[in-house]
Design a protein around this motif. Structure first.
Motif, PDB file in Angstrom:
ATOM      1  N   LYS A  36     -24.379 -27.138 -13.393  1.00  0.00           N
ATOM      2  CA  LYS A  36     -25.596 -27.159 -12.362  1.00  0.00           C
ATOM      3  C   LYS A  36     -25.313 -27.812 -10.779  1.00  0.00           C
ATOM      4  N   VAL A  37     -26.775 -26.619 -10.787  1.00  0.00           N
ATOM      5  CA  VAL A  37     -26.227 -27.037  -9.133  1.00  0.00           C
ATOM      6  C   VAL A  37     -26.896 -28.206  -8.132  1.00  0.00           C
ATOM      7  N   LEU A  38     -26.610 -28.833  -7.367  1.00  0.00           N
ATOM      8  CA  LEU A  38     -27.437 -29.913  -6.654  1.00  0.00           C
ATOM      9  C   LEU A  38     -28.269 -29.773  -5.990  1.00  0.00           C
ATOM     10  N   ASN A  39     -29.584 -29.550  -5.405  1.00  0.00           N
ATOM     11  CA  ASN A  39     -30.287 -29.489  -5.024  1.00  0.00           C
ATOM     12  C   ASN A  39     -30.010 -29.798  -3.340  1.00  0.00           C
ATOM     13  N   SER A  40     -29.850 -29.100  -2.107  1.00  0.00           N
ATOM     14  CA  SER A  40     -29.395 -29.135  -0.498  1.00  0.00           C
ATOM     15  C   SER A  40     -30.214 -30.330  -0.077  1.00  0.00           C
ATOM     16  N   GLY A  41     -29.441 -30.569   0.204  1.00  0.00           N
ATOM     17  CA  GLY A  41     -30.804 -31.587   1.230  1.00  0.00           C
ATOM     18  C   GLY A  41     -29.796 -33.824   1.266  1.00  0.00           C
ATOM     19  N   ASP A  42     -30.780 -34.690   1.526  1.00  0.00           N
ATOM     20  CA  ASP A  42     -30.689 -35.691   0.616  1.00  0.00           C
ATOM     21  C   ASP A  42     -31.152 -35.342  -0.555  1.00  0.00           C
ATOM     22  N   TYR A  43     -30.116 -34.888  -1.487  1.00  0.00           N
ATOM     23  CA  TYR A  43     -30.926 -34.442  -3.205  1.00  0.00           C
ATOM     24  C   TYR A  43     -31.625 -36.346  -3.600  1.00  0.00           C
ATOM     25  N   LEU A  44     -30.870 -37.542  -3.047  1.00  0.00           N
ATOM     26  CA  LEU A  44     -31.755 -38.599  -4.045  1.00  0.00           C
ATOM     27  C   LEU A  44     -32.625 -39.517  -3.276  1.00  0.00           C
ATOM     28  N   SER A  45     -33.152 -39.000  -2.010  1.00  0.00           N
ATOM     29  CA  SER A  45     -34.063 -39.645  -1.334  1.00  0.00           C
ATOM     30  C   SER A  45     -35.357 -39.895  -2.545  1.00  0.00           C
ATOM     31  N   LYS A  46     -35.695 -38.421  -2.443  1.00  0.00           N
ATOM     32  CA  LYS A  46     -37.025 -38.768  -3.770  1.00  0.00           C
ATOM     33  C   LYS A  46     -36.580 -38.693  -4.771  1.00  0.00           C
ATOM     34  N   VAL A  47     -35.789 -39.992  -5.992  1.00  0.00           N
ATOM     35  CA  VAL A  47     -35.259 -39.841  -6.863  1.00  0.00           C
ATOM     36  C   VAL A  47     -36.031 -41.320  -6.623  1.00  0.00           C
ATOM     37  N   SER A  54     -36.272 -45.481  -7.945  1.00  0.00           N
ATOM     38  CA  SER A  54     -34.620 -46.056  -7.691  1.00  0.00           C
ATOM     39  C   SER A  54     -34.164 -46.495  -9.310  1.00  0.00           C
ATOM     40  N   ASN A  55     -35.240 -46.991  -9.865  1.00  0.00           N
ATOM     41  CA  ASN A  55     -35.188 -47.508 -11.417  1.00  0.00           C
ATOM     42  C   ASN A  55     -33.720 -46.583 -12.176  1.00  0.00           C
ATOM     43  N   LYS A  56     -34.482 -44.549 -11.671  1.00  0.00           N
ATOM     44  CA  LYS A  56     -33.607 -43.765 -12.578  1.00  0.00           C
ATOM     45  C   LYS A  56     -32.353 -43.993 -12.172  1.00  0.00           C
ATOM     46  N   LEU A  57     -32.316 -44.429 -10.902  1.00  0.00           N
ATOM     47  CA  LEU A  57     -30.837 -44.263 -10.025  1.00  0.00           C
ATOM     48  C   LEU A  57     -30.288 -45.693 -10.760  1.00  0.00           C
ATOM     49  N   GLU A  58     -30.303 -47.039 -11.094  1.00  0.00           N
ATOM     50  CA  GLU A  58     -29.883 -48.089 -11.484  1.00  0.00           C
ATOM     51  C   GLU A  58     -29.636 -47.983 -12.720  1.00  0.00           C
ATOM     52  N   ASN A  59     -30.225 -47.407 -13.705  1.00  0.00           N
ATOM     53  CA  ASN A  59     -29.881 -46.564 -15.271  1.00  0.00           C
ATOM     54  C   ASN A  59     -28.983 -45.874 -15.656  1.00  0.00           C
ATOM     55  N   ARG A  60     -28.616 -45.554 -14.042  1.00  0.00           N
ATOM     56  CA  ARG A  60     -27.225 -44.450 -14.087  1.00  0.00           C
ATOM     57  C   ARG A  60     -27.654 -43.571 -15.079  1.00  0.00           C
ATOM     58  N   ASN A  61     -28.977 -42.769 -15.785  1.00  0.00           N
ATOM     59  CA  ASN A  61     -28.587 -42.322 -16.348  1.00  0.00           C
ATOM     60  C   ASN A  61     -28.260 -40.206 -16.287  1.00  0.00           C
ATOM     61  N   SER A  62     -27.256 -39.536 -16.189  1.00  0.00           N
ATOM     62  CA  SER A  62     -27.155 -39.122 -15.122  1.00  0.00           C
ATOM     63  C   SER A  62     -27.877 -37.045 -15.870  1.00  0.00           C
ATOM     64  N   LYS A  63     -27.991 -37.757 -16.892  1.00  0.00           N
ATOM     65  CA  LYS A  63     -29.161 -36.246 -17.537  1.00  0.00           C
ATOM     66  C   LYS A  63     -30.903 -36.377 -17.269  1.00  0.00           C
ATOM     67  N   ALA A  64     -31.210 -37.889 -17.110  1.00  0.00           N
ATOM     68  CA  ALA A  64     -32.553 -37.784 -17.190  1.00  0.00           C
ATOM     69  C   ALA A  64     -32.576 -37.771 -15.618  1.00  0.00           C
ATOM     70  N   LEU A  65     -32.056 -37.061 -14.900  1.00  0.00           N
ATOM     71  CA  LEU A  65     -31.875 -37.794 -13.637  1.00  0.00           C
ATOM     72  C   LEU A  65     -31.479 -36.270 -12.736  1.00  0.00           C
ATOM     73  N   THR A  66     -30.785 -34.936 -13.631  1.00  0.00           N
ATOM     74  CA  THR A  66     -30.261 -33.796 -13.649  1.00  0.00           C
ATOM     75  C   THR A  66     -31.583 -32.593 -13.091  1.00  0.00           C
ATOM     76  N   PHE A  67     -32.634 -33.169 -14.244  1.00  0.00           N
ATOM     77  CA  PHE A  67     -33.807 -31.613 -13.078  1.00  0.00           C
ATOM     78  C   PHE A  67     -34.849 -32.778 -12.184  1.00  0.00           C
ATOM     79  N   GLU A  68     -34.422 -33.526 -11.605  1.00  0.00           N
ATOM     80  CA  GLU A  68     -34.108 -34.250 -10.059  1.00  0.00           C
ATOM     81  C   GLU A  68     -33.429 -34.075  -9.097  1.00  0.00           C
TER      82      GLU A  68
END
Length: 456
Positions: free
Chosen positions: A67-78, A80-94
């Motif tokens: 997978k290729v990370l999105n350009s720029g601040d790719y975490l800004s729109k994710v 926060s609950n998904k980030l806290e859960n640290r589930n990489s599969k759930a985050l992948t498409f975002e």
């Protein structure tokens, strides 16, 4: 600050000039044969949309997509609950919308669907490009490697299968292989066998097991079949197919009788007979064609004839394979576009050719002649000679500084340069240059025009 030791990612490789020249020789030879049979080159991007690739290779394949990370601040729109859960599969498409291509087949299907109103059917394409897989690196398995594919879509004719066998025969013969076997089978025959032994629902389990016959032997296959839900009676019916011997014609006759009650099995036999009939009109150079009932090759993917190529001169796995698929473009909504394709295993072909010393010297020689450099006067005299050689299509170079002749000769040897032109005071006065053959050691006094005539 500690200096980092230079390295490359695991599963990737650097290639030396000699290795690149040898690989280019393989690719160029195969490309010429593809073109000879009417195939045209296409290229697709290194990156595809992740949605294009996901779900096409099964769950295990999806995990191996880079997978290729999105350009720029790719975490800004994710969220926060998904980030806290640290589930990489759930985050992948975002955080990742793109990915490196996993193979050349799915991008080709996407290409056909997007350009369906531009391309003429049947569409015959070849493609030689690198692909990436997040696999565990090991001997013979890399994360970055080249695929060398040819496919034709939009044609049900079995002439295509016969011509692919001819392509294998011609390309591998041009590369110097003298003894190789092209194994052929048909997915419909395997379905017919599963049908008559009473286990049509276990066709995948059956083919996965018998495909291992060369590795684990008959007893190993029997044990695996029992573990996968087959009875001793099932295996008793299957056994004659596994042990089928004789010529291709004799095997077909036996199968006609054994599969007489299976419509799909009979259809597979008819297709193989058609391919063999087409092949009777061609003259093969070095290939042996073998009907092998135990050949399965990705049974979930192929729907008709399947191929595998092995060298008989070197102990090696398959160096090519392919087959027919009924619905390549269906994954993108364009139904009913049948196709058939093959792939050359370039890395394994490279190893076979290296073992057999099949690479011609010309394939790894970039410079044909080196002009020595004794002093500034000789350098000035040599420059017009250099220009004239290059103007006549002779790959040439002038040693860039005046130094000991031994060092210049060593340089020529290291680059496998076959000829050296020596220009000293005598040569400049007479106009006859000394041409040295680096293989034989022979030296001749020749004018520049005579040298061009000899080397061109």
């Amino acid at each position: 600050m500690q200096r980092m030791k230079p390295s490359i990612p695991k599963g990737t490789r650097d290639f030396s000039p000699v290795e690149v020249a040898r690989r280019t020789y393989i690719f160029d030879t195969i490309k010429r044969v593809f073109q000879k049979f009417g195939y045209q080159p296409i290229e697709t991007p290194v990156m595809e949309n992740l949605s294009t690739l996901t779900g096409k290779y099964g769950e295990e394949g999806d995990q191996l997509i880079f997978k290729v990370l999105n350009s720029g601040d790719y975490l800004s729109k994710v969220d926060s609950n998904k980030l806290e859960n640290r589930n990489s599969k759930a985050l992948t498409f975002e955080i990742s919308e793109k990915a490196l291509r996993y193979d050349l087949t799915v991008p080709f299907a996407r290409y056909v669907v997007m350009r369906q109103n531009e391309i003429a059917m049947p569409f015959k394409r070849y493609q030689v490009q690198p692909v990436w897989r997040a696999d565990r690196p090991q001997k013979g398995r890399y994360r970055e490697f080249y695929q060398c594919d040819a496919d034709v879509v939009g044609s049900e004719s079995l002439l295509n299968e016969a011509e692919f066998i001819c392509i294998y025969d011609e390309a591998l013969s041009c590369l110097g292989l003298k003894d190789f076997t092209i194994k052929i089978n048909n997915r419909k025959i395997l379905s017919g066998i599963a049908e008559i032994i009473g286990k049509p629902e276990l066709i995948v389990d059956m083919t996965v097991a018998i495909d291992k016959l060369d590795k684990i032997g008959y007893d190993g296959v029997t044990k695996e079949l029992m573990e996968r839900g087959f009875t001793s009676q099932n295996i008793e019916v299957l056994n004659p197919f596994i042990e089928l011997k004789g010529s291709n014609e004799e095997k077909l006759q036996v199968m006609k009788q054994s599969l007489a009650t299976s419509e799909i099995g009979k259809k597979g036999i008819e297709e193989l007979e058609s391919i063999f009939n087409y092949l009777s009109s061609f003259e093969l150079k070095n290939a042996t064609i073998e009907l092998d009932i135990t050949l399965a090759r990705g049974i979930n993917y192929y729907t008709g004839a399947i191929f595998e190529v092995k060298s008989n001169e070197v102990q090696m796995g398959s160096i090519g394979g392919g087959g027919r698929y009924d619905d390549l473009t269906g994954m993108f909504g364009l139904k009913g576009v049948t196709g058939v394709g093959i792939s050359f295993g370039a890395d394994r072909i490279y190893d076979v050719m290296l073992d057999l010393n099949l690479f011609p010297e010309s394939a790894i020689t970039s410079t044909k002649v080196l002009i020595t450099n004794f002093d500034s006067a000789a350098e000035k005299y040599a420059l017009p000679v250099l220009v004239k050689l290059r103007a006549n299509g002779i790959n040439s170079e002038l040693y860039p500084s005046s130094t000991k002749l031994q060092k210049q000769m060593k340089y020529a040897d290291s680059k496998r340069i076959p000829f050296v032109i020596l220009i000293g005071e005598e040569e400049m006065q007479s106009g006859k240059l000394t041409l040295k053959n680096m293989t034989s050691g022979e030296q001749e006094k020749l004018t520049i025009d005579m040298i061009i005539e000899k080397l061109a």
